[in-house]
Scaffold this active site. Structure first.
Site, short mmCIF file in Angstrom:
data_model
loop_
_atom_site.label_atom_id
_atom_site.label_comp_id
_atom_site.label_asym_id
_atom_site.label_seq_id
_atom_site.Cartn_x
_atom_site.Cartn_y
_atom_site.Cartn_z
N GLU A 149 -3.61 7.55 7.19
CA GLU A 149 -4.47 8.19 6.19
C GLU A 149 -5.56 8.98 6.90
O GLU A 149 -6.07 8.56 7.92
CB GLU A 149 -5.19 7.11 5.37
CG GLU A 149 -4.56 6.76 4.07
CD GLU A 149 -5.42 5.75 3.29
OE1 GLU A 149 -4.88 5.14 2.37
OE2 GLU A 149 -6.61 5.57 3.63
N LYS A 191 0.80 -1.23 0.00
CA LYS A 191 0.00 0.00 0.00
C LYS A 191 0.84 1.28 0.00
O LYS A 191 0.49 2.26 -0.65
CB LYS A 191 -0.96 0.02 1.21
CG LYS A 191 -1.93 -1.16 1.25
CD LYS A 191 -2.89 -1.18 0.07
CE LYS A 191 -3.63 -2.50 -0.06
NZ LYS A 191 -4.55 -2.79 1.03
N ARG A 230 -6.68 -7.69 -10.88
CA ARG A 230 -7.34 -8.94 -11.29
C ARG A 230 -8.75 -8.62 -11.77
O ARG A 230 -9.21 -7.49 -11.69
CB ARG A 230 -7.43 -9.87 -10.09
CG ARG A 230 -8.10 -9.16 -8.91
CD ARG A 230 -8.56 -10.09 -7.82
NE ARG A 230 -8.89 -9.36 -6.61
CZ ARG A 230 -10.07 -8.84 -6.35
NH1 ARG A 230 -11.05 -8.91 -7.21
NH2 ARG A 230 -10.30 -8.19 -5.20
N HIS A 268 -17.18 -4.75 5.16
CA HIS A 268 -16.23 -4.54 4.06
C HIS A 268 -16.43 -5.53 2.92
O HIS A 268 -15.55 -5.71 2.09
CB HIS A 268 -14.77 -4.61 4.55
CG HIS A 268 -14.49 -3.62 5.63
ND1 HIS A 268 -14.30 -2.29 5.38
CD2 HIS A 268 -14.41 -3.77 6.98
CE1 HIS A 268 -14.09 -1.65 6.52
NE2 HIS A 268 -14.17 -2.53 7.51
#
Lengths: 507, 169, 507, 169
Positions: A203, A119, A295, A238
């Site tokens: 973040e 990330k 993907r 999620h």
């Protein structure tokens, strides 16, 4: 010129394996299935031209076994491997291993996968490419001082996330200053346990965001296009539950901007194949790069329907080294598509998975309905894998028509033997927030009570259910009685015969 | 033919008054239903009542006397109450409290961890066993305080749905 | 303002009844099924909100009973009746009777139906509207002299057709002069027997024609559009088997011309609702009006897919008095669609219908596949009605992709219990003439040998079939033996018990 | 387990050599097949042989010894030949000629018209009965000249599939 792909090994199972094999079949390409012990009767084994056993049921011992899968590819003479989604699909090492074995990996390069998989590296790469990212650090947090200083700059609330992360692990939301240091320590130790790497970053926390993603396609010759957005904000833990395209909050201007950034993001890692750039978007349509999925996505069919492109065929064409057959200006969104994911789960019991044997299935058909599944009557859904049974995709001229059609399709869709999320999805399609298109990632939790409420039905409904059970049971009793009385009858006859016989014997 | 059937808290008295082919007359708690009812496939009935068309799906439950019945809008757990089940009910009513606090799994899965052993005292809300199925781990908690009477599974076991794993008294 | 339709009685059965009810459901309209004795278990009865018995199995005693159907409409409170196709759909009297009963007939006026139903009147009306018709008479043939004179003008070969006709009855092809008078007499007498009207007319015979039809929609306010063409030349005994759109022989110029004529044809009879103008077209794209079908067509779904319009919803909107929501310029053809009609028939035995009980069905799913059917496992197809089981509709970006997808879908489609045309259709999709798009109405007869040929399969195939039967039979034997031996066991026990008992008795 | 099976003109000798779960070893006319074969639903088998995946559907025929077997590309009429059927075959072989010329219906339908009566002499190609099903009338013609022995149906009858309607000798 490169030799064209003639046989594809699909390193996956269930609906996505069948979906990939369908496109192979339409292209005249042979398909090879692999299966674990639990999957001998899975539809992907029955659908494929060839099928090979690769190991015990747990995926670590079968669908994640790179050696075994590459061995089967060689044995069967497959020129390419399609990883589907999940399992080995975002594994840079597997992409590299296929290359070393002389087998085409239908997906991006190891470099693109690993850059986007880490990330912090992905954030840095995106910033360098000019793509807006969520405000925060681009370095891993090495000290408490650095954390405190960064959070002061960014402003609370913030999220601490694991760089190697995924699935919510190594993640902490911080709303108050006093929680910073404990949360930092917690996240690092969890990241170390889960990923063997305690690198975390900070973040800005976006409250009530929308999840909007862009589908991209890029060939090996530097051409890349986007296939517009998908709105994926209907989530539970999620996990996406419903997706639609176009997004009800999107404007043409923002769409064009975000699409251009999505293409730039793909180009920044020399991407080739199909991929998805995920953004989080606030209510004012400010958008930030979140991550890239390197993907095929579960929800790719809604894009296929609205843009008119078979994404799996494009993946294979790209892997074959072909130039994309269209440019951005050729692509248009036409109408509206919605996908519902049907899970084998007990929605009234905390959404517990509910594997079991399918007793009866009636699939929705007709105008504007696509159904991608893999179960059949008599099939037992194994306990080892994802509880998704199928994906129901509808198209309508307008969003309103698409919602009405999804309600119709869900109404027609009947499965007995396992509990499913069908009724829960019906209630989503009826909820005012969804119908007006005003929802974000908190939609399900904000509407949970309504979504779990019993449907209304008059008293006749209950009485008719009672009568049906009564008649079913009575008929069963009758049959048992008949069998018993026939047995008695035969018994009687038998007895007489024996009587006679024994009489003879006594002579 | 007369039988009592139980759905939720209601026990209804059903009686088949007449049956000619698929045309039935049935009384439910005294209310008369004239129905056209036909089995169209294994476990699937088509019912027409007062012109309304209903599809009813029937899934056999844990015993021959339990059915899960789906109409278009709702699902019903229905139990046939006959002399035998009345007798069993009376016999069982003494230990129903124990049944309520015992831990059983609603779905097949694999036992990941057992956190108690027979004889342990447990508090309400305490996690006693973890079961995994379909990529998800579920923690099972005790509803009321009590004492572990028996543990019927061990770590690594595959369990079927609706099995009592841990008994608590 | 007119009251909107809230409940529709569907005066039909099988797949088209279900298809209509689907659109009703999406519009929030209640649906009422009617059923004959043979149809109690038909899916349309199960799918509808309400269902009423209307009579014995033969359609003359049920689905054609106007009184009974209107009575049920009133009883159930339906505001409208949708006739589907076949049965009462092109019956001017029924359209009028609905109007008299205050029930909306979802279809055109009695005037439009009867004008188009009588072929001579239709020809005259079309000529007056400037629409090209097949050269020939516009008057009924009253004398031998008139016939001889007309045929001389038109030139041999010609067709003699019954004005009230349909289904090939009262029709004669004349190739030589000597056959004129016998053929005329034969046609007239057959027309009298079949329709109670011996009016016949003369048309030039177009050899090896294409059947191309245009879908039109017209509202009650004078607006009419066409939804482009359908190519319907794959026929067997005047029965369509495969349809596609766009037609592989069409050009944009001819399409625009024919479309404009189709709209003119509809306007000439003040048409409202959905309708189809059939043309015959020769190899040089000369086209002639053949007839108008004043109803929904079996093959309407391919148009729905390529144009993106739900034709049944448009029919209901038009019946509701709404103005068409689009003009001609809004409509476009996007991609390519093909429909295959799946019949319960024995293609190896002169296409004999093959009704029976469906033992197992696996329906084709996935990208670009629409399936409109009504049968289910355990359902018995009755002998009284049309042998069509379902319609398989596929879409592709190109004609080539659509053909490949249809092959894939037919490959996936499995029905056991009745014989079907699935393999025959697969061979159509593989035949070179169809694949290059070079075919006319003689396609099936010209290719019959190829279309009926056995598919190839290696020797393993046959051996595996043998092994499967062997194992199935052995397992059955084993079960029987077990049962027998258990019975013997019990029998033995029984015998001993009785022995003891009789011993006791003897005491 | 050993059995003869007939498909078209071929009679094949099958023998089950080994069976462990769904892993089988079978000999067909001496050729050895090692297969992974599993019944996935009523009448449906999934077979893997040499890596190739086959779906086989089995429909019971008119007797317990007849099957219609579909593989992906072809259908086979298969008959189990055991001692009993061998005996029946021998007994029947005398009158097989009669069977060939008799008229039976391949599908259920309704008898519309009967054009002959017992004792009538018929010519090859002569229509003797008309049956209607699904909006279509089918004319049944005699294959070889002969004499009508028996008529087993009458006009208006509903007939099942595969019934002999008219016997011709």
């Amino acid at each position: 010129m490169q030799k064209m792909i003639k046989k594809v090994l699909v390193a996956n199972r269930g609906e996505i394996a069948v979906r990939i094999m369908r496109s192979c079949r339409e292209m005249g390409i042979q398909s090879v299935a692999v299966f674990s012990e639990a999957d001998r009767t899975s539809m992907h084994v029955r659908y494929a031209d060839e099928a090979y056993y690769i190991g015990p049921s747990p995926s670590a011992e079968s669908y994640l076994k790179m050696d075994k899968i590459i061995e089967v590819a060689k044995l069967s003479g497959a020129d390419a491997i399609h990883p589907g989604y999940g399992f080995l699909s975002e594994n840079a090492k597997f992409s590299a291993r296929c290359g070393e074995a002389g087998i085409i990996f239908i997906g991006p390069s190891p470099f693109a996968i690993s850059t986007m998989g880490d990330k912090i590296t992905a954030r840095k790469t995106m910033i360098a490419a000019g793509v807006p990212v969520v405000p925060g650090t681009t370095e891993k947090v090495t000290s408490d001082e650095f954390a405190l200083k960064t959070i002061k700059e960014v402003g609370l609330p913030v999220m601490i996330k694991a760089s190697a992360g995924g699935g919510g692990k190594g993640m902490r939301l911080i709303r108050e200053e006093k929680d910073i240091l404990p949360a930092l320590r917690g996240a690092k130790s969890e990241a170390m346990t889960a990923f063997g790497d305690d690198a975390v970053y900070i973040e800005k926390y976006i409250d009530s965001p929308h999840h909007i993603e862009f589908q991209i396609l890029a060939d090996k010759h530097g051409n890349a296009v986007h296939l517009f957005e998908r709105e994926c904000s209907v989530q539970r833990r999620h996990q996406k539950v419903v997706e639609e395209t176009p997004s009800p909050i999107m404007t043409p201007k923002v769409r064009a901007e975000m699409g251009a950034y999505a293409v730039a993001a793909a180009k920044a890692v020399n991407y080739d194949g199909a991929g998805t750039i995920e953004f989080i978007v606030d209510d004012n349509l400010n958008y930030y790069f979140l991550e890239m999925n390197t993907r095929l996505q579960v929800e790719h069919p809604i894009t296929e329907r609205v843009v008119g492109v078979d994404i799996v065929k494009e993946q294979i064409n790209i892997a074959n080294g072909k130039v994309l057959s269209f440019v951005q200006e050729n692509l248009k969104q036409s109408g509206h598509a919605i996908e519902c994911r049907i899970y084998a789960e007990d929605t009234d019991n905390n959404f517990m998975p509910n594997p079991g044997t399918i007793k009866h299935i009636q699939e929705p058909l007709g105008l504007g309905v696509r159904h991608d599944g893999y179960v059949y009557e008599g099939y037992t859904i194994p306990i080892y894998y994802d509880p998704m049974i199928s994906k129901l995709i509808v198209w309508g001229q307008t969003r309103g028509e698409a919602i009405a059609r999804m309600r119709r399709a869900l109404y027609e869709y009947k499965i007995t033997g396992v509990k499913t999320s069908i009724k829960f999805l019906e209630r989503i399609m009826e909820s005012p927030d969804f119908c007006i298109g005003n929802y974000n990632t908190h939609f399900i939790e904000n509407n949970l009570e309504r979504l779990l409420a019993d449907s209304e039905c008059d008293l006749n409904c209950e009485d008719i259910a009672l009568i049906s059970a009564f008649i079913e049971y009575s008929d069963k009793l009758d049959k048992v009685k008949q069998t018993v009385s026939m047995a008695t009858l035969r018994h009687g006859a038998d007895w007489k015969a024996r009587g006679r016989r024994s009489g003879v014997n006594r002579l | 033919m007369k039988l009592d059937l139980k759905v939720k808290d209601r026990t209804a008295a059903l009686e088949l008054i007449k049956k000619e082919g698929n045309i039935l007359k049935v009384s439910v708690d005294g209310k008369i239903y004239d129905l056209d009812m036909i089995k169209v496939a294994q476990g699937i009935y088509s019912v027409i009542y007062n012109g309304k068309s209903y599809n009813v799906e029937m899934v056999p439950g844990n015993s021959t006397k339990h059915y899960l019945v789906n109409t278009f809008y709702r699902s019903y757990q229905i139990e046939i109450i006959d002399a035998e089940s009345k007798y069993m009910k009376n016999r069982k009513s003494g230990d129903s409290h124990l049944g309520e606090n015992s831990i059983s799994t609603p779905m097949p899965g694999k036992v990941v961890k057992i956190l108690v052993k027979p004889g342990d005292e447990v508090e309400a809300g305490q996690t006693v066993i973890i079961v995994s199925a379909m990529k998800m781990e579920s923690e099972f908690k005790v509803r009321k305080p009590g004492k572990v009477k028996a543990v019927h599974v061990k770590e690594g076991d595959l369990v079927e749905g609706n099995k009592v794993m841990i008994e608590i008294e």
